[in-house]
Design a protein around this motif. Sequence first.
Motif, PDB file in Angstrom:
ATOM      1  N   LYS A 180      19.746  -1.776  55.664  1.00  0.00           N
ATOM      2  CA  LYS A 180      19.601  -0.337  55.444  1.00  0.00           C
ATOM      3  C   LYS A 180      19.837   0.019  53.971  1.00  0.00           C
ATOM      4  N   ASN A 181      20.848  -0.578  53.353  1.00  0.00           N
ATOM      5  CA  ASN A 181      21.139  -0.286  51.949  1.00  0.00           C
ATOM      6  C   ASN A 181      20.019  -0.783  51.044  1.00  0.00           C
ATOM      7  N   TYR A 182      19.545  -1.997  51.321  1.00  0.00           N
ATOM      8  CA  TYR A 182      18.445  -2.529  50.521  1.00  0.00           C
ATOM      9  C   TYR A 182      17.201  -1.658  50.665  1.00  0.00           C
ATOM     10  N   ALA A 183      16.908  -1.252  51.890  1.00  0.00           N
ATOM     11  CA  ALA A 183      15.717  -0.444  52.135  1.00  0.00           C
ATOM     12  C   ALA A 183      15.789   0.888  51.405  1.00  0.00           C
ATOM     13  N   SER A 184      16.973   1.506  51.365  1.00  0.00           N
ATOM     14  CA  SER A 184      17.119   2.777  50.659  1.00  0.00           C
ATOM     15  C   SER A 184      16.748   2.624  49.193  1.00  0.00           C
ATOM     16  N   ALA A 185      17.256   1.564  48.576  1.00  0.00           N
ATOM     17  CA  ALA A 185      16.928   1.322  47.169  1.00  0.00           C
ATOM     18  C   ALA A 185      15.453   1.000  46.988  1.00  0.00           C
ATOM     19  N   ALA A 186      14.912   0.163  47.884  1.00  0.00           N
ATOM     20  CA  ALA A 186      13.508  -0.235  47.768  1.00  0.00           C
ATOM     21  C   ALA A 186      12.570   0.950  47.979  1.00  0.00           C
ATOM     22  N   PHE A 187      12.852   1.770  48.997  1.00  0.00           N
ATOM     23  CA  PHE A 187      12.021   2.954  49.248  1.00  0.00           C
ATOM     24  C   PHE A 187      12.043   3.888  48.038  1.00  0.00           C
ATOM     25  N   GLY A 188      13.232   4.076  47.474  1.00  0.00           N
ATOM     26  CA  GLY A 188      13.336   4.948  46.306  1.00  0.00           C
ATOM     27  C   GLY A 188      12.497   4.459  45.142  1.00  0.00           C
ATOM     28  N   SER A 189      12.549   3.154  44.888  1.00  0.00           N
ATOM     29  CA  SER A 189      11.757   2.573  43.795  1.00  0.00           C
ATOM     30  C   SER A 189      10.262   2.694  44.072  1.00  0.00           C
ATOM     31  N   ILE A 190       9.877   2.462  45.320  1.00  0.00           N
ATOM     32  CA  ILE A 190       8.461   2.564  45.697  1.00  0.00           C
ATOM     33  C   ILE A 190       7.936   3.981  45.465  1.00  0.00           C
ATOM     34  N   ILE A 191       8.713   4.970  45.895  1.00  0.00           N
ATOM     35  CA  ILE A 191       8.277   6.356  45.737  1.00  0.00           C
ATOM     36  C   ILE A 191       8.145   6.721  44.265  1.00  0.00           C
ATOM     37  N   ARG A 192       9.167   6.405  43.489  1.00  0.00           N
ATOM     38  CA  ARG A 192       9.131   6.768  42.059  1.00  0.00           C
ATOM     39  C   ARG A 192       7.967   6.092  41.348  1.00  0.00           C
ATOM     40  N   ASP A 193       7.807   4.793  41.579  1.00  0.00           N
ATOM     41  CA  ASP A 193       6.736   4.069  40.899  1.00  0.00           C
ATOM     42  C   ASP A 193       5.364   4.600  41.306  1.00  0.00           C
ATOM     43  N   THR A 194       5.195   4.843  42.605  1.00  0.00           N
ATOM     44  CA  THR A 194       3.901   5.317  43.099  1.00  0.00           C
ATOM     45  C   THR A 194       3.575   6.704  42.575  1.00  0.00           C
ATOM     46  N   LEU A 195       4.555   7.616  42.625  1.00  0.00           N
ATOM     47  CA  LEU A 195       4.288   8.990  42.194  1.00  0.00           C
ATOM     48  C   LEU A 195       4.093   9.087  40.685  1.00  0.00           C
ATOM     49  N   ARG A 196       4.853   8.299  39.931  1.00  0.00           N
ATOM     50  CA  ARG A 196       4.612   8.274  38.484  1.00  0.00           C
ATOM     51  C   ARG A 196       3.197   7.776  38.199  1.00  0.00           C
ATOM     52  N   GLN A 197       2.823   6.741  38.910  1.00  0.00           N
ATOM     53  CA  GLN A 197       1.500   6.156  38.733  1.00  0.00           C
ATOM     54  C   GLN A 197       0.422   7.159  39.130  1.00  0.00           C
ATOM     55  N   ARG A 198       0.636   7.827  40.259  1.00  0.00           N
ATOM     56  CA  ARG A 198      -0.341   8.806  40.712  1.00  0.00           C
ATOM     57  C   ARG A 198      -0.448   9.972  39.741  1.00  0.00           C
ATOM     58  N   HIS A 199       0.699  10.425  39.242  1.00  0.00           N
ATOM     59  CA  HIS A 199       0.676  11.542  38.296  1.00  0.00           C
ATOM     60  C   HIS A 199      -0.104  11.165  37.053  1.00  0.00           C
ATOM     61  N   GLU A 200       0.103   9.934  36.596  1.00  0.00           N
ATOM     62  CA  GLU A 200      -0.627   9.452  35.426  1.00  0.00           C
ATOM     63  C   GLU A 200      -2.120   9.390  35.723  1.00  0.00           C
ATOM     64  N   VAL A 201      -2.467   8.937  36.939  1.00  0.00           N
ATOM     65  CA  VAL A 201      -3.871   8.856  37.329  1.00  0.00           C
ATOM     66  C   VAL A 201      -4.475  10.252  37.445  1.00  0.00           C
ATOM     67  N   ASP A 202      -3.697  11.181  38.017  1.00  0.00           N
ATOM     68  CA  ASP A 202      -4.199  12.537  38.235  1.00  0.00           C
ATOM     69  C   ASP A 202      -4.628  13.200  36.932  1.00  0.00           C
ATOM     70  N   ILE A 203      -3.888  12.939  35.858  1.00  0.00           N
ATOM     71  CA  ILE A 203      -4.173  13.639  34.609  1.00  0.00           C
ATOM     72  C   ILE A 203      -5.083  12.820  33.694  1.00  0.00           C
ATOM     73  N   CYS A 204      -5.525  11.675  34.162  1.00  0.00           N
ATOM     74  CA  CYS A 204      -6.428  10.830  33.363  1.00  0.00           C
ATOM     75  C   CYS A 204      -7.882  11.167  33.665  1.00  0.00           C
ATOM     76  N   SER A 205      -8.717  11.147  32.649  1.00  0.00           N
ATOM     77  CA  SER A 205     -10.153  11.198  32.881  1.00  0.00           C
ATOM     78  C   SER A 205     -10.606   9.853  33.441  1.00  0.00           C
ATOM     79  N   VAL A 206     -11.827   9.805  33.956  1.00  0.00           N
ATOM     80  CA  VAL A 206     -12.370   8.553  34.491  1.00  0.00           C
ATOM     81  C   VAL A 206     -12.317   7.460  33.441  1.00  0.00           C
ATOM     82  N   TRP A 207     -12.685   7.802  32.228  1.00  0.00           N
ATOM     83  CA  TRP A 207     -12.794   6.788  31.174  1.00  0.00           C
ATOM     84  C   TRP A 207     -11.423   6.325  30.703  1.00  0.00           C
ATOM     85  N   SER A 208     -10.433   7.229  30.716  1.00  0.00           N
ATOM     86  CA  SER A 208      -9.062   6.826  30.391  1.00  0.00           C
ATOM     87  C   SER A 208      -8.523   5.884  31.463  1.00  0.00           C
ATOM     88  N   LEU A 209      -8.804   6.236  32.727  1.00  0.00           N
ATOM     89  CA  LEU A 209      -8.338   5.395  33.836  1.00  0.00           C
ATOM     90  C   LEU A 209      -8.915   3.993  33.737  1.00  0.00           C
TER      91      LEU A 209
END
Length: 391
Positions: A124-153
Amino acid sequence: MQSRNNLVEIFSTFLQFDADRFRGWVTDAKLRRSMSNCLEKNTRETSDNFWAIYWYKVWQTKSQSTAKEHLLAYLQESCYWSAVKAAKTFANIQYNLSDCFQVAIAKFDKVLKGFNLNSGYRLKNYASAAFGSIIRDTLRQRHEVDICSVWSLLRKTSQKRLIKSLQQSGLPKDTIANYVLVWNCFKTLYVPTQSSSTRQLPRPEEKIWLSISEAYAKQTNTAIDCQTVETWLLNCATSIRKYLYPTVTSINASVGEDSFEWVDNIAANEESLLNEIIAAEEEQKKVSQQSEINTVLISAITQLDTQNQRILQLYYGEGLTQQQIAEQLEIKQYTVSRRLSKNKEALLRCFAKWSQEKLHISLTSDILKTTSTVMEEWLHSYYSQQRAVSS
């Protein structure tokens, strides 16, 4: 320790959302019977951690679907609290609680595969840390993708990611090879000026399209026109975005042949388990150890030079990308990447020394890999608190 009824609920119930709000728990009938049968055969074991390890071993050795479903139910609460924390962190880019939960639970298999039974951590403790890292990494990545043009991506993505995204789209090998070749020609020939925004690169000029067509023809002895080149690259961008935004199975999906939808199996007058599941087991010892770990790691951070401390603060506290940090500090992006890695290695060494002296744990490479995930969680938490205090 948990009561028998609580154990049955913990390993057979799933979170349900109403829009962005926690609505309640829903029960899977098949899992309830499965857990009840196990408890009847072994009445002495009433620790949720014992049964988590039991089902994990069953899943690990037999790849049994029922074991995996029990673990998915067990880790719902860990995922929920990680999502709550992330939703507050990413409120400024409009990701809500259910978004964060679905992002994390979609990577449930990755969490199971990353857990090491010999690490000394509770699942349970490991999963809490892993889930947190997954969410942060994914959302940061998505936010970066969201604001990128096709050619920047297309310029930012790696060849490994491009190939994975095209494979996930179900394209045949020869098509993937053609797309990758055109993409390589694009990255080689479309070199933006220094004044261009790295996030909003414009569509290439016509002479660039012609050059890409000619480069492709030269390498394959097959002529393609500029329109085909652009279409292929747009298809690549579409695949990348789909790859970064994986489809998430509905929380109401059936999990077995003998199951109804979870929303149809809500137990009557079922009390909320969110408060009941939070274990108080060994809480005082845990708090004491956590305090000592904080002291060790904070001391290690203060021994870093000013710029390295600033890099950690910008990355973990303010959520800036490596490129943004490089621009702000007027250094190269690869320098930021290298220093982030070295700083975390220094903290890991301090933690490893403390673990060996206080917990008598010999940290193997596998355990260090798991600890790295927990360290990532700690850094985000520490700098978020620092930012809250300073504001």
